[in-house]
Motif scaffolding. Structure first.
Motif, mmCIF file in Angstrom:
data_model
loop_
_atom_site.group_PDB
_atom_site.id
_atom_site.type_symbol
_atom_site.label_atom_id
_atom_site.label_comp_id
_atom_site.label_asym_id
_atom_site.label_seq_id
_atom_site.Cartn_x
_atom_site.Cartn_y
_atom_site.Cartn_z
ATOM 1 N N ARG A 98 0.833 -1.247 -0.152
ATOM 2 C CA ARG A 98 0.097 0.024 -0.122
ATOM 3 C C ARG A 98 1.018 1.196 0.107
ATOM 4 N NH1 ARG A 98 -5.764 -0.300 0.608
ATOM 5 N NH2 ARG A 98 -6.219 -2.835 0.829
ATOM 6 N N ASP A 103 0.297 10.506 9.283
ATOM 7 C CA ASP A 103 -0.959 11.201 8.743
ATOM 8 C C ASP A 103 -1.463 10.041 7.848
ATOM 9 O OD1 ASP A 103 -0.388 13.584 9.634
ATOM 10 O OD2 ASP A 103 0.755 14.341 7.704
ATOM 11 N N GLU A 104 -0.590 8.995 6.980
ATOM 12 C CA GLU A 104 -1.150 8.406 5.899
ATOM 13 C C GLU A 104 -1.275 6.742 6.272
ATOM 14 O OE1 GLU A 104 0.624 9.069 2.216
ATOM 15 O OE2 GLU A 104 0.927 11.077 2.707
ATOM 16 N N PRO A 114 -2.248 4.989 9.106
ATOM 17 C CA PRO A 114 -3.404 4.363 9.745
ATOM 18 C C PRO A 114 -4.400 4.001 8.702
ATOM 19 C CG PRO A 114 -2.658 6.211 11.126
ATOM 20 C CD PRO A 114 -1.983 6.298 9.668
ATOM 21 N N ARG A 115 -4.764 4.675 7.655
ATOM 22 C CA ARG A 115 -5.796 4.590 6.757
ATOM 23 C C ARG A 115 -5.483 3.407 5.775
ATOM 24 N NH1 ARG A 115 -5.934 9.398 4.882
ATOM 25 N NH2 ARG A 115 -3.962 9.131 3.316
ATOM 26 N N GLN A 116 -3.938 3.268 5.491
ATOM 27 C CA GLN A 116 -3.926 2.189 4.908
ATOM 28 C C GLN A 116 -3.825 0.790 5.485
ATOM 29 O OE1 GLN A 116 -3.772 2.244 1.727
ATOM 30 N NE2 GLN A 116 -2.973 3.990 1.015
ATOM 31 N N GLU A 130 -5.641 0.120 8.010
ATOM 32 C CA GLU A 130 -7.073 -0.285 8.308
ATOM 33 C C GLU A 130 -7.787 -0.924 7.022
ATOM 34 O OE1 GLU A 130 -8.542 3.545 9.962
ATOM 35 O OE2 GLU A 130 -8.777 2.434 12.217
ATOM 36 N N ALA A 131 -7.296 -0.057 5.951
ATOM 37 C CA ALA A 131 -7.913 -0.354 4.606
ATOM 38 C C ALA A 131 -7.684 -1.983 4.163
ATOM 39 C CB ALA A 131 -7.519 0.537 3.613
#
Length: 161
Positions: free
Chosen positions: A54, A98-99, A101-103, A105-106
């Motif tokens: 990711r 910044d980035e 956590p989103r990746q 979780e995704a």
């Protein structure tokens, strides 16, 4: 044995990526799922090897930045080199906060597997409420009374004291 999905955080330097890839290859061979959370240079390398990745830091760490980083670092010594590396790491930590956590979780990862030099891993694991494992692929960063800091100029000794 329960199979796990590991989100892997590792700086894009061969001294870190090579041992980490040996570990993740073994984990994968045992049925665990691996997803690297990495910059453009790392995504290219992972995908060329058939490993899930990711992308993070597309703006801060565009494709080819590592080659430039190591070339510039090679021109520096001593404190100037340490400061340069710390500035890059600061930029990387901000980007990961910044980035990543989103990746993470995704992709559905259940565990963070991080190179020790990615200092941000523990913060991410606490924020995401995920366990994490730290892998030491370089000189140890964690404080230890029995060896000097990697940032010190202490002479190596062979005695017990």
């Amino acid at each position: 044995m329960n199979k796990r999905h590991f989100a892997v955080l590792c700086p894009e330097a061969s001294g870190h990526t090579l041992p980490m890839s040996a570990l993740t290859t073994e984990l994968s061979s045992r049925g665990h799922r691996i997803t690297y959370i990495t910059t453009a240079d790392g995504v290219d390398r992972c995908r060329a090897s058939g490993v899930d990745a990711r992308l993070v830091g597309e703006d801060q760490f565009p494709r080819g930045v590592n080659e430039r980083f190591f070339a510039e670092l090679g021109e520096l010594t001593g404190v100037a080199a340490a400061r340069y590396v710390l500035r890059i790491y600061e930029k990387g930590v901000r980007m990961m906060l910044d980035e990543a956590p989103r990746q993470i979780e995704a992709c559905g990862a259940e565990v963070i597997l991080a190179d020790e030099t990615w200092w941000v891993a523990r913060t991410l694991s606490e924020d995401l409420r995920l366990p994490y494992l730290s892998v030491c692929n370089a000189l140890p960063f964690h404080p230890d009374a029995f060896h000097p800091s990697m940032f010190s100029a202490a002479a190596y000794g062979t005695g017990l004291s």
